[in-house]
Enzyme design. Structure first.
Site, PDB file in Angstrom:
ATOM      1  N   ASN A  11       0.829  -1.211   0.000  1.00  0.00           N
ATOM      2  CA  ASN A  11       0.000   0.000   0.000  1.00  0.00           C
ATOM      3  C   ASN A  11       0.856   1.250   0.000  1.00  0.00           C
ATOM      4  O   ASN A  11       2.036   1.206   0.378  1.00  0.00           O
ATOM      5  CB  ASN A  11      -0.854   0.080   1.285  1.00  0.00           C
ATOM      6  CG  ASN A  11      -1.906  -0.995   1.363  1.00  0.00           C
ATOM      7  OD1 ASN A  11      -2.388  -1.483   0.354  1.00  0.00           O
ATOM      8  ND2 ASN A  11      -2.265  -1.375   2.581  1.00  0.00           N
ATOM      9  N   ASP A  13       0.766   4.538   2.235  1.00  0.00           N
ATOM     10  CA  ASP A  13       0.154   4.997   3.494  1.00  0.00           C
ATOM     11  C   ASP A  13       0.039   6.518   3.495  1.00  0.00           C
ATOM     12  O   ASP A  13       1.055   7.224   3.382  1.00  0.00           O
ATOM     13  CB  ASP A  13       1.016   4.562   4.698  1.00  0.00           C
ATOM     14  CG  ASP A  13       0.920   3.070   4.961  1.00  0.00           C
ATOM     15  OD1 ASP A  13       0.129   2.388   4.278  1.00  0.00           O
ATOM     16  OD2 ASP A  13       1.644   2.590   5.858  1.00  0.00           O
ATOM     17  N   ALA A  42       3.964  -5.980   2.540  1.00  0.00           N
ATOM     18  CA  ALA A  42       5.228  -5.296   2.209  1.00  0.00           C
ATOM     19  C   ALA A  42       6.009  -4.969   3.483  1.00  0.00           C
ATOM     20  O   ALA A  42       7.236  -5.128   3.527  1.00  0.00           O
ATOM     21  CB  ALA A  42       4.933  -4.028   1.419  1.00  0.00           C
ATOM     22  N   ASN A  43       5.313  -4.517   4.531  1.00  0.00           N
ATOM     23  CA  ASN A  43       6.018  -4.197   5.784  1.00  0.00           C
ATOM     24  C   ASN A  43       6.733  -5.438   6.329  1.00  0.00           C
ATOM     25  O   ASN A  43       7.875  -5.364   6.801  1.00  0.00           O
ATOM     26  CB  ASN A  43       5.039  -3.688   6.845  1.00  0.00           C
ATOM     27  CG  ASN A  43       4.353  -2.389   6.442  1.00  0.00           C
ATOM     28  OD1 ASN A  43       4.783  -1.721   5.507  1.00  0.00           O
ATOM     29  ND2 ASN A  43       3.281  -2.036   7.135  1.00  0.00           N
ATOM     30  N   ASN A 185      -3.056 -10.268  17.537  1.00  0.00           N
ATOM     31  CA  ASN A 185      -2.911  -9.473  18.759  1.00  0.00           C
ATOM     32  C   ASN A 185      -4.123  -9.801  19.646  1.00  0.00           C
ATOM     33  O   ASN A 185      -4.926 -10.671  19.311  1.00  0.00           O
ATOM     34  CB  ASN A 185      -2.760  -7.971  18.449  1.00  0.00           C
ATOM     35  CG  ASN A 185      -3.990  -7.399  17.754  1.00  0.00           C
ATOM     36  OD1 ASN A 185      -5.080  -7.943  17.847  1.00  0.00           O
ATOM     37  ND2 ASN A 185      -3.803  -6.295  17.049  1.00  0.00           N
ATOM     38  N   ASP A 242       4.738   5.911  17.492  1.00  0.00           N
ATOM     39  CA  ASP A 242       3.951   5.522  16.314  1.00  0.00           C
ATOM     40  C   ASP A 242       3.954   3.988  16.229  1.00  0.00           C
ATOM     41  O   ASP A 242       5.005   3.388  15.993  1.00  0.00           O
ATOM     42  CB  ASP A 242       4.609   6.145  15.068  1.00  0.00           C
ATOM     43  CG  ASP A 242       3.857   5.809  13.785  1.00  0.00           C
ATOM     44  OD1 ASP A 242       2.914   5.000  13.832  1.00  0.00           O
ATOM     45  OD2 ASP A 242       4.239   6.356  12.729  1.00  0.00           O
ATOM     46  N   ASP A 248       3.656  -5.859  12.098  1.00  0.00           N
ATOM     47  CA  ASP A 248       4.306  -6.370  10.885  1.00  0.00           C
ATOM     48  C   ASP A 248       5.796  -6.585  11.137  1.00  0.00           C
ATOM     49  O   ASP A 248       6.375  -7.586  10.709  1.00  0.00           O
ATOM     50  CB  ASP A 248       4.124  -5.377   9.722  1.00  0.00           C
ATOM     51  CG  ASP A 248       2.653  -5.139   9.432  1.00  0.00           C
ATOM     52  OD1 ASP A 248       1.853  -6.065   9.653  1.00  0.00           O
ATOM     53  OD2 ASP A 248       2.305  -4.018   9.003  1.00  0.00           O
TER      54      ASP A 248
HETATM   55  O1  RIB Z   1       0.026  -2.755   9.681  1.00  0.00           O
HETATM   56  C1  RIB Z   1       0.179  -1.458   9.206  1.00  0.00           C
HETATM   57  C2  RIB Z   1      -0.236  -1.383   7.781  1.00  0.00           C
HETATM   58  O2  RIB Z   1      -1.636  -1.612   7.709  1.00  0.00           O
HETATM   59  C3  RIB Z   1      -0.047  -0.030   7.136  1.00  0.00           C
HETATM   60  O3  RIB Z   1       1.223   0.104   6.558  1.00  0.00           O
HETATM   61  C4  RIB Z   1      -1.195   0.048   6.156  1.00  0.00           C
HETATM   62  O4  RIB Z   1      -0.801   0.068   4.823  1.00  0.00           O
HETATM   63  C5  RIB Z   1      -2.092  -1.143   6.465  1.00  0.00           C
HETATM   64  O5  RIB Z   1      -1.904  -2.170   5.584  1.00  0.00           O
END
Ligand code: RIB
Length: 297
Positions: A11, A13, A42-43, A185, A242, A248
């Protein structure tokens, strides 16, 4: 070192910081705005790449600048991106994020090209399932694609990690039983179990036949729960600014440590450390520490 296949979303963000998260019907003034790369898939792939795993990512982005730059960034952090699909039909997925003064957030995801990370695309890349040892999934791509990926990974005897985020309890029980590690979680554990109460939900999931639950507990750490064990691996107390992408980071770090031969408790400790660093920084992917940063801290 064994290799990891991450399958999931990418995504862009769009994040606003606010003093307090908006209530229903409320308009409020934000404090700042930023655009960065995200998506749970991706994260997690970035976490694997930054932390030194041998990682391939299957995902779908739009044929737009965001999509091109996401692929460029992933490659720069050692993620194999050759098989990422670029769609001419849909734009890159988008996430609208608000983050409050305590670092807590709300996220709305618009799938876009992630909807094309589908069964057909995964079938075309079946070879990748044979090559890897670990398959890491989340739930921002179509549900039948997740079920297919689990089936395929199971067929080739691979270890399967499913991070049920965003939690969708409609996944088939047959698929869930094949997952080696389910990593919700505290909220997601109840949604997946369709039950109220932490203990009741964990018991219900084990009863369904889930092999291992790794439940992330924020700064308290993470619990490993299976038929023989119920143990908390303590987290690190830090000042979070944050928390976007912290889960992730945990999942990517957890599978990376497993792929390097660590046992579950060691892998959770490593993942707790990586995510505790990530929450002290802004953004999802840029907040994830590198292996060098982990070693120096
Ligand atoms: O887990 C965080 C992610 O959730 C963000 O990067 C956003 O893109 C959503 O997929």
């Amino acid at each position: 070192m064994s290799s990891v296949l991450v399958i999931g979303s990418s995504n862009v963000d769009l994040s606003a910081t606010v003093t307090n998260l908006p209530k229903k019907g409320e308009t409020l003034m934000g404090k700042s705005f930023s655009t960065s790369f995200g998506g749970k898939g991706a994260n997690q792939a970035v976490a694997c790449g930054k932390l030194g795993a041998d990682v391939t990512f299957l995902s779908c982005v739009g044929n737009d600048d965001y999509g091109k730059n996401i692929i460029k960034y992933l490659s720069s952090v050692n993620v194999k991106t050759d098989l990422i699909k670029v769609s001419d039909n849909c734009p890159t997925g988008t996430a609208l994020i608000t983050i409050d003064d305590d670092g807590q957030n709300t996220i709305v995801v618009i799938s876009g090209a992630n909807a094309e990370c589908d069964v057909e695309y995964l079938k075309a890349n079946e070879e990748e399932f044979k090559k890897c040892e670990y398959v890491l999934l989340q739930m921002e791509i179509p549900l039948d694609a997740i079920e297919y990926a689990i089936e395929c990974a199971h067929k080739y005897n691979k270890k399967i990690i499913l991070n049920p985020a965003p939690a969708d309890p409609n996944i088939s029980v047959e698929a869930l039983k094949k997952v080696d590690y389910l990593t919700p979680n505290e909220t997601e554990v109840e949604i997946m179990a369709k039950t109220k109460g932490f203990k009741e939900s964990c018991d219900a999931l084990l009863e369904l036949g889930i092999n291992n639950l790794i439940v992330t507990l924020g700064d308290k750490g993470a619990a490993i729960i299976n038929k023989e064990t119920n143990e908390i691996v303590e987290g690190f107390k830090v000042e979070a600014i944050d928390t976007v992408g912290a889960g992730d980071c945990f999942n990517g770090a957890f599978v990376t440590a497993l792929s390097k031969g660590k046992n579950e408790a060691e892998a959770i400790k490593f993942a707790n450390k990586a995510s505790s660093i990530a929450v002290t920084r802004k953004g999802a992917q840029e907040a994830i520490p590198t292996i060098e940063e982990m070693e120096n801290m």
